[in-house]
Each structure stands twice: as structure tokens, then as C-alpha cells.
Design a protein around this motif. Structure first.
Motif, PDB file in Angstrom:
ATOM      1  N   ASP A   3       1.105  -1.432  -0.434  1.00 12.11           N
ATOM      2  CA  ASP A   3       0.337  -0.319   0.375  1.00 12.11           C
ATOM      3  C   ASP A   3       1.094   1.069   0.180  1.00 12.11           C
ATOM      4  O   ASP A   3       2.460   1.499  -0.134  1.00 12.11           O
ATOM      5  CB  ASP A   3      -0.650   0.278   1.371  1.00 12.11           C
ATOM      6  CG  ASP A   3      -0.337   0.341   2.255  1.00 12.11           C
ATOM      7  OD1 ASP A   3       0.791   0.363   2.747  1.00 12.11           O
ATOM      8  OD2 ASP A   3      -0.836  -0.276   3.741  1.00 12.11           O
ATOM      9  N   ALA A   4      -0.072   2.691   0.165  1.00 15.38           N
ATOM     10  CA  ALA A   4       1.209   3.587   0.171  1.00 15.38           C
ATOM     11  C   ALA A   4       2.640   3.530   1.316  1.00 15.38           C
ATOM     12  O   ALA A   4       3.222   4.669   1.186  1.00 15.38           O
ATOM     13  CB  ALA A   4      -0.100   4.655   0.219  1.00 15.38           C
ATOM     14  N   GLU A   5       1.720   3.222   2.012  1.00 11.98           N
ATOM     15  CA  GLU A   5       2.680   2.880   3.453  1.00 11.98           C
ATOM     16  C   GLU A   5       3.632   1.948   3.435  1.00 11.98           C
ATOM     17  O   GLU A   5       4.691   1.893   3.969  1.00 11.98           O
ATOM     18  CB  GLU A   5       2.367   3.484   4.406  1.00 11.98           C
ATOM     19  CG  GLU A   5       1.958   4.683   5.165  1.00 11.98           C
ATOM     20  CD  GLU A   5      -0.248   4.513   4.984  1.00 11.98           C
ATOM     21  OE1 GLU A   5      -0.349   3.175   5.705  1.00 11.98           O
ATOM     22  OE2 GLU A   5      -0.922   5.603   5.068  1.00 11.98           O
ATOM     23  N   GLY A   6       3.630   0.774   2.478  1.00 12.76           N
ATOM     24  CA  GLY A   6       4.952   0.385   2.175  1.00 12.76           C
ATOM     25  C   GLY A   6       4.286  -0.767   3.363  1.00 12.76           C
ATOM     26  O   GLY A   6       5.066  -2.504   2.982  1.00 12.76           O
ATOM     27  N   LYS A   7       2.996  -0.871   3.656  1.00 12.89           N
ATOM     28  CA  LYS A   7       2.691  -2.240   4.299  1.00 12.89           C
ATOM     29  C   LYS A   7       1.692  -3.227   3.330  1.00 12.89           C
ATOM     30  O   LYS A   7       1.526  -2.130   2.659  1.00 12.89           O
ATOM     31  CB  LYS A   7       1.552  -1.635   4.937  1.00 12.89           C
ATOM     32  CG  LYS A   7       1.669  -0.798   6.487  1.00 12.89           C
ATOM     33  CD  LYS A   7       0.713  -1.483   7.675  1.00 12.89           C
ATOM     34  CE  LYS A   7       1.492  -0.691   8.495  1.00 12.89           C
ATOM     35  NZ  LYS A   7       0.765   0.994   8.198  1.00 12.89           N
TER      36      LYS A   7
END
Ligand code: HEM
Length: 493
Positions: free
Chosen positions: A419-423
């Protein structure tokens, strides 16, 4: 010949031919409202359209031309191919009971009958699937108690690869052996040294079976079994090879019978032998010696080839995309370090590594056409009617490369799973193990194996081709989609 024609009369011959074609047409004509497809010829169906080296890609082309539900006739009887996430999900999940069965395929029926886990149906399949899952779980399948054994196998594999001293070698057979050892421990209660020539040759046999299964011969056999049973050809070799693997499994079962101790059940075979007594009065449940052989065979073969092919693809992608390899290694160094092995508990802290592994499974697409199913009754899919017994192919290629689901379906892109946060993020159209009630029985084991082997290999080595060349990622389509053999270098880090 001409003399015979003269005697019978040309008109009578033509009339006979016409009648044969008419009967053939009436018997094989598609029912009303059946999905469209390429124009099939009498007897050979769509054989002349097919390129067996890229059937999964041809099916994608047919889907463009005839729509997401189309029919094709080359496995034997007419088959319906379902394409795209929504349609495959609709059929295999929402209408799951309607497509639960495997079709009747003469070649497989001639060798293993309706036994085992993969090709069986009905009560026996349900009972044996439940028993296999329950029993394998007792030995750590899908839970952490198996982890130490997998970590131990990772160390053996790393050691064997380190012995290559960074020189070019083909890792296929080492990986194959290592991965196979995990399912071997569960079903046979033992692992095999990589230096065991007999076991290595058995693995090569299984690999050859997978390659031959994707070719035209098994399809010819399924179309014309009454002829193919009587003529020589590569299909005979396939049956001989398969019988060799069956003989290996039978021998293991015999060995287990000799020293079976009901108070100390060591593995799947022991548990099955122990269970046979309890089911004496219910033959249909499949607790007999023959079925034990074929269920064990299915677990052994399915548990070996698919996972190791995926890992092989994974290493090739790392070589092709060195910047991705570097990022995986940076994450492993940061989260795990070099003093201990990566473990399952690390997985949630390794989102990038996890994403790369998922993308490897998506892009590697090792079972591109899934395993076939069949309609358990007359059924409707969309506005098409599908008669009972029709073979159904839920194309996994069409789901994992579905342009309405993936941002960049034709590019190896781990961002699909971030996702956008790298999760890490799950994707509905990620279906390498298929979906529905017949979903891969070994999914949990395969996921554990893939993560632990992949992370441990990249922690210890950097992979490249000799001379810094990039691999071209060419594939071979057999029963699985596998890379062409490559000699690569594993340089210790
Ligand atoms: C990366 C590894 C693997 C992949 C991609 C994979 C994929 C699949 C797929 C697509 C199916 C067909 C499901 C369907 O008909 O809808 C399947 C079935 C099956 N797989 Fe796997 N598999 C893998 C590993 C394993 C392992 C490790 C085992 C052994 C423990 C295993 C055992 C089976 C069995 C027994 C079936 C038949 C299930 C049934 O008909 O009920 N697989 N697999």
C-alpha cells in the motif's frame, strides 16, 4: 484399394462417410446456448488451432475473440474456459457446488482410476481430503511446529549451494530435493540426502512426467483412448514413468506395514494404515491400500514440483531485476540480520520480501490453466447453458493477469502487493492456489516453504548469471509453467 471401391461402389462409400459424419455431428454438436469458440473439425476438434507450447496464452487470445466464456475442444470432449477474476470466482466460489468435480480423463483413469486426492470425486474425495488435512496438521502442516524442520532443510540447502563456491550451476535439482524433503518427512517420515542418486533420479522422473503431461500426447490419448491404448508413442513413456513413481510409493507403504506401531504413528502413511481398520465397513470412504498409494502419490508429487518451480522463478526474477534483489536483501539485513535465520514470525516485518514472493507467484503463474473441473449438473453461467459433465477450465492466467484487477499486469511489479505506506496488502485476484472448495490442499505448507526458503536463500547469497548477463525468462509449458534450465551463480554475502 480401387478394386475394393469398385466392388462396394463409390456412392455407397460416400453415403457411409456421410452417415458417419452425421452421427458424429449429432453426438458431439454443442448444446443450445453453449459458449462460442473456434471452429472445430470433426474428430480432431480444435487440435489444428492449438500450439501446445503456449496454450495458456492462446486461451487469452481466444477470450479476446470469443468473450470471457468460450468453449474449445482439444482435451477430449468439449471444454468451457472461464476467464477473469469475477467469472472464475462466480463459478468456483459462488456456484462452487456446481463445479466441484474433476472430469473423467481416460489417461488418468487408466493409470490411477478414480482414486487419490486430485482426481477423485464425491464421498471418497471429501473424506480423504478431510483426513489428509487433519493428519498432516498433526505433523505440523500449516502450523509453527513444522518450522524447525523447514529451517533445518534451509540450512542443508544453503550449505549445498555454498559448496558451489559462487561458480555457475543449475540449482533446479537441489531446490527440488530440498522442497520435496518437507512433504517426504510428512508422508514417508524421512528426508533424502541431495547425494542420494536414486532419489535424484526419481525427482527427474517426476519432472519429466510434468513436462510430458503438457504436450499433445496425453490430449490425444484422452480424445482417442481406444486407439492410443494400442499404439506406441510418448504417451507410453509417460505411463511407464508414472508407474515407476507409483512403485516407489508402494515400496514405502510396504516398509511402513512391516514396522507399523499403532502407539507411535510416525507419518501420513502410518496414520492411514491405522485408520483402515476403523473403516472396514465403509468401502466407499476410500480407506484401502490402493487409495493409500494414490493419495500418498498425489501429496508427494504435488508437494514437490509446484513449490520448487516457484522458487526457481523467484531466483530468476531476482537476477533479472537486481535492484529488487537488493531491496529484499536490505530489508532482510535490517529486520533479521545475519546471525540468525529468517523465521515465520519475521514475515509481518518483511512486507517487501513478502510482496516480492507474492509477485513471483503471480508472474510465475506455475499452474496457468489450473486443474480441470467438471459441471456436477446442468448449470447456467452468465447467459450460457452448460450441461452436466462438461469439462471446466478456470484459467488462473486470466485472473492473475486480469487487466481490470492489476495496475501493471504484464510487468513484474512487487508494488502490486504494497500500500501507499509500504505495508503488505492482499489482493483478491491473487489466486495461484485457485479458489473454492477444491482449492489447493497444500496451500499453507507451500506458503510456509516458499517464505522460509526464499528468505533464507536471499539472506545468504546474491544471485546472478555468469558474466553479468540477464536471463530472458523463457518458459516451458508442461503440466506446470517452468523456466528453461539456467546455470546461475550464488555468491555468498
Ligand atoms: C506453490 C505451490 C503450489 C501451487 C501453486 C499449487 C496450486 C494448486 C492448484 C491451482 C490446484 C487446483 C485447485 C483447483 O482445482 O481449484 C491444486 C490442487 C492440489 N494441490 Fe496444490 N499447489 C501448490 C503446492 C502444493 C503442495 C505443497 C501440496 C501438498 C501438500 C499440494 C497438494 C495439492 C492437492 C492434493 C491438490 C488437489 C486438491 C483437490 O482436488 O481437492 N499442492 N494445487
Amino acid at each position: 484399394m480401387f478394386r475394393i471401391l469398385e466392388l462396394i461402389g463409390i456412392k455407397s462409400c460416400l453415403l457411409f462417410l456421410f452417415l458417419v459424419l452425421l452421427v458424429y455431428y449429432i453426438r458431439t454438436r454443442p448444446p443450445k446456448n453453449f459458449p462460442p469458440g473456434p471452429w472445430a473439425l470433426p474428430f480432431i476438434g480444435d487440435w489444428h488451432h492449438m500450439d501446445f507450447s503456449r496454450v495458456h496464452l492462446q486461451f487469452a487470445e481466444f477470450a479476446e475473440k470469443y468473450g470471457r466464456i468460450f468453449s474449445v475442444q482439444f482435451f477430449g470432449p468439449r471444454a468451457v474456459v472461464l476467464n477473469g477474476n469475477k467469472l472464475v470466482r462466480q463459478a468456483f466460489v459462488h456456484q462452487g457446488e456446481d463445479f466441484l468435480d474433476r472430469p473423467y480423463l481416460p489417461m488418468s483413469a487408466d493409470v490411477i482410476g478414480d482414486k487419490g486426492l486430485i482426481m477423485s470425486n464425491g464421498y471418497a474425495w471429501k473424506e480423504q481430503r478431510k483426513f489428509a488435512l487433519h493428519t498432516l496438521k498433526k505433523f505440523g502442516f500449516g502450523n509453527r511446529s513444522l518450522e524447525p524442520s523447514i529451517l533445518q532443510e534451509c540450512r542443508h540447502l544453503n550449505e549445498a549451494i555454498a559448496n558451489e563456491q559462487g561458480k555457475a550451476f543449475d540449482p533446479h535439482w537441489l531446490i527440488n530435493n530440498a522442497v520435496s524433503n518437507i512433504i517426504c518427512m510428512l508422508v514417508f517420515g524421512e528426508r533424502f540426502e541431495y547425494s542420494n542418486d536414486d532419489f535424484q533420479s526419481l525427482l527427474k522422473t517426476i519432472n519429466e512426467i510434468f513436462l510430458l503431461q503438457g504436450g499433445p500426447w496425453p490430449q490425444l490419448y484422452n480424445m482417442f483412448p481406444w486407439i492410443m491404448r494400442r499404439v506406441p508413442g510418448p504417451h507410453r513413456k509417460l505411463i511407464t514413468l508414472l508407474n515407476g513413481v507409483i512403485a516407489f510409493v508402494r515400496q514405502k507403504i510396504e516398509d511402513h506395514r512391516v514396522d507399523l506401531d499403532p502407539s507411535n504413528l510416525r507419518d501420513y502413511i502410518d496414520c492411514f494404515l491405522d485408520e483402515m481398520e476403523k473403516w472396514k465397513d465403509d468401502e466407499a470412504a476410500g480407506y484401502d491400500k490402493e487409495n493409500l498409494c494414490y493419495c500418498t502419490l498425489d501429496l508427494f508429487v504435488a508437494g514437490t514440483e509446484t513449490t520448487s518451480t516457484t522458487l526457481y522463478w523467484g531466483l530468476l526474477y531476482m537476477i533479472k531485476y537486481p535492484e529488487i534483489q537488493r531491496k529484499v536483501q536490505e530489508e532482510l539485513d535490517r529486520v533479521v540480520g545475519s546471525s540468525r535465520q529468517p523465521s515465520l514470525a519475521d514475515r509481518e516485518n518483511l512486507p517487501y520480501t513478502d510482496a516480492v514472493l507474492h509477485e513471483t507467484q503471480r508472474f510465475g503463474n506455475v499452474l496457468p490453466l489450473n486443474l480441470p473441473r467438471s459441471a456436477t449438473k446442468d448449470v447456467q453461467v452468465g447467459h450460457f447453458s452448460i450441461p452436466k459433465g462438461t469439462m471446466m477450465v478456470g484459467s488462473l492466467t486470466s485472473v492473475m493477469f486480469d487487466e481490470t484487477e492489476w495496475e501493471t499486469p504484464h510487468t513484474f511489479n512487487p508494488e502490486h502487493f504494497l500500500d501507499a505506506e509500504g505495508k503488505f496488502r492482499r489482493r483478491e485476484a491473487f489466486v495461484p492456489f485457485s479458489i473454492g472448495k477444491r482449492v489447493c490442499l497444500g496451500e499453507q505448507l507451500a506458503r510456509m516453504n516458499l517464505f522460509l526458503f526464499f528468505a533464507s536463500l536471499l539472506q545468504r547469497f546474491s544471485f546472478s548469471l555468469p558474466g553479468g548477463v540477464k536471463p530472458n525468462l523463457e518458459f516451458r509449458l508442461g503440466f506446470t509453467l517452468s523456466p528453461k534450465p539456467v546455470r546461475l551463480c550464488a555468491v555468498p554475502r
